[in-house]
Design an enzyme around this catalytic site. Structure first.
Site, PDB file in Angstrom:
ATOM      1  N   ASP A  65     -88.575 -40.189  48.635  1.00 18.39           N
ATOM      2  CA  ASP A  65     -87.171 -39.854  48.418  1.00 18.39           C
ATOM      3  C   ASP A  65     -86.286 -40.800  49.203  1.00 18.39           C
ATOM      4  O   ASP A  65     -86.659 -41.266  50.283  1.00 18.39           O
ATOM      5  CB  ASP A  65     -86.881 -38.408  48.831  1.00 18.39           C
ATOM      6  CG  ASP A  65     -85.664 -37.842  48.122  1.00 18.39           C
ATOM      7  OD1 ASP A  65     -84.558 -38.361  48.328  1.00 18.39           O
ATOM      8  OD2 ASP A  65     -85.821 -36.886  47.341  1.00 18.39           O
ATOM      9  N   TYR A 185     -77.623 -41.490  30.304  1.00 17.48           N
ATOM     10  CA  TYR A 185     -78.601 -40.495  30.753  1.00 17.48           C
ATOM     11  C   TYR A 185     -79.546 -40.116  29.620  1.00 17.48           C
ATOM     12  O   TYR A 185     -80.771 -40.120  29.785  1.00 17.48           O
ATOM     13  CB  TYR A 185     -77.877 -39.260  31.281  1.00 17.48           C
ATOM     14  CG  TYR A 185     -78.813 -38.171  31.757  1.00 17.48           C
ATOM     15  CD1 TYR A 185     -79.435 -38.254  32.989  1.00 17.48           C
ATOM     16  CD2 TYR A 185     -79.078 -37.053  30.955  1.00 17.48           C
ATOM     17  CE1 TYR A 185     -80.306 -37.254  33.430  1.00 17.48           C
ATOM     18  CE2 TYR A 185     -79.939 -36.052  31.383  1.00 17.48           C
ATOM     19  CZ  TYR A 185     -80.548 -36.169  32.618  1.00 17.48           C
ATOM     20  OH  TYR A 185     -81.404 -35.190  33.044  1.00 17.48           O
TER      21      TYR A 185
END
Length: 287
Positions: A65, A185
Site C-alpha cells: 500500500d 474508471y
C-alpha cells in the site's frame, strides 16, 4: 447398484487432479495454511478485509500500500492474532516498486501462492471532452497498469507451484454504465476483466488460476480518491430507481463479504475456476 461412468484410468486421473489441485483441507487445517499472499491496496477497504481474512485462514501476507501507516495498522491486527505479515510501501503505478514489493514478499516468506491485485482509484469524474489526458492516464495507470505489474512480477514465483490471482474489477464498465463521468474508471475496469481472461489462458499450463471479482457498492473509503467535476452535471441522464439500489440487502455490501469471496478464489476450493468474473453486488447491477 450404481454404475460408474468413469474408466479406471479416468478415476486415477481424477484422484491425481484432486491431490495436485487440492481438495478441501483436512479437518482442523485452515484453508490457506502454508501459503503466502500479496495484497495490493491492503491498508483499507476490501484489501484490508481480505488481508485479515487470509491471515485468519493461515496465509502469510505481504501488505502492499502507498499509505504505509494504514498498512501498518493491518499488520498489527494480523500479528496480534498470531498471524504473519509484512508491509511493502509501494505505489502500484511504479513498476520498479511493485517488482521490489513482490521480491520482498518472497524473500520474507520463501514462496508466493496468491496475488490479490486490488489497489485502485476512481480518479477524476468528468465528461470525456473535458477530461485531461493526465487525468485519464492517472486512472488507467493506477488501475490497469498496477494490475499488470502485480501479475507480471509475480508470475516467475507462482510458476514454481501454481497459485491463484484475483483481480478487483467492478460492476462499472462490465454490467453497469450509469456512472456518468467515469469513462476512465469504467474503461480500466473492463480492461481488467479482459486481462484476467487472457492471463487465465496463458498461465493455465503452470496451474496458475486467474479470476476477477466485480463488486458493486461496498462500504469503503474509495471516495477519498474521487474528484467529480461540475461538468458531470451536463452529461447526466436522469434515472428512476426502484426503492433500494441493492435488492438483496437494500444497503451497500461490507468489505468482509468481498473478502470471503477472495479467500474462496484464493483457496483450493476453487481449484477448477479460472478466467471467470464474479459479481458481488446484491443484484445491484441487474436493475
Amino acid at each position: 447398484m450404481v454404475m460408474s461412468i468413469f474408466t479406471k484410468d479416468e478415476k486415477k486421473a481424477e484422484a491425481s487432479s484432486g491431490a495436485e489441485a487440492g481438495a478441501r483441507p483436512a479437518a482442523g487445517r485452515r484453508r490457506l495454511e502454508g501459503k503466502t499472499a500479496i495484497v495490493t491496496g491492503a491498508g483499507s477497504g476490501i484489501g484490508r478485509a481480505a488481508a485479515i481474512r487470509m491471515a485468519e485462514e493461515g496465509a502469510k501476507v505481504c501488505l502492499v500500500d502507498l499509505k504505509e501507516r494504514n498498512a501498518e495498522t493491518v499488520e498489527r491486527i494480523i500479528t496480534a492474532a498470531g498471524g504473519e505479515a509484512i508491509v511493502a510501501d509501494t505505489d502500484v503505478s511504479d513498476p520498479a516498486r511493485v517488482e521490489a514489493a513482490v521480491q520482498e514478499a518472497v524473500d520474507a516468506f520463501g514462496r508466493l501462492d496468491i496475488v490479490f491485485a486490488n489497489a485502485g482509484i476512481n480518479g477524476t469524474m468528468a465528461p470525456i471532452e473535458t477530461l485531461t489526458p493526465e487525468q485519464w492516464a492517472h486512472t488507467i495507470t493506477t488501475n490497469l497498469n498496477g494490475t499488470f505489474y502485480a501479475v507480471k512480477y509475480a508470475i516467475p514465483h507462482l510458476k514454481e507451484d501454481g497459485g491463484s490471482i484475483v483481480v478487483t474489477s467492478s460492476i462499472n464498465g462490465n454490467r453497469k454504465f450509469k456512472n456518468f463521468g467515469g469513462a476512465a474508471y469504467s474503461a480500466s475496469k473492463a480492461a481488467q476483466v479482459a486481462f484476467a481472461k487472457m492471463a487465465a489462458l496463458e498461465l493455465a499450463q503452470y496451474r496458475i488460476r486467474v479470476n476477477a471479482i466485480c463488486p458493486g457498492a461496498i462500504q469503503t473509503n474509495i471516495g477519498e480518491n474521487t474528484h467529480q467535476t461540475d461538468e458531470v452535471q451536463s452529461i447526466e441522464i436522469p434515472i428512476k430507481y426502484p426503492k433500494g439500489s441493492q435488492p438483496l440487502a437494500h444497503r451497500a455490501g461490507r468489505p468482509e463479504q468481498v473478502a470471503d469471496l477472495v479467500v474462496f478464489l484464493a483457496s483450493d476450493e476453487s481449484s477448477h475456476i479460472t478466467g471467470t468474473e464474479v459479481y458481488i453486488d446484491g443484484a445491484e447491477s441487474l436493475l
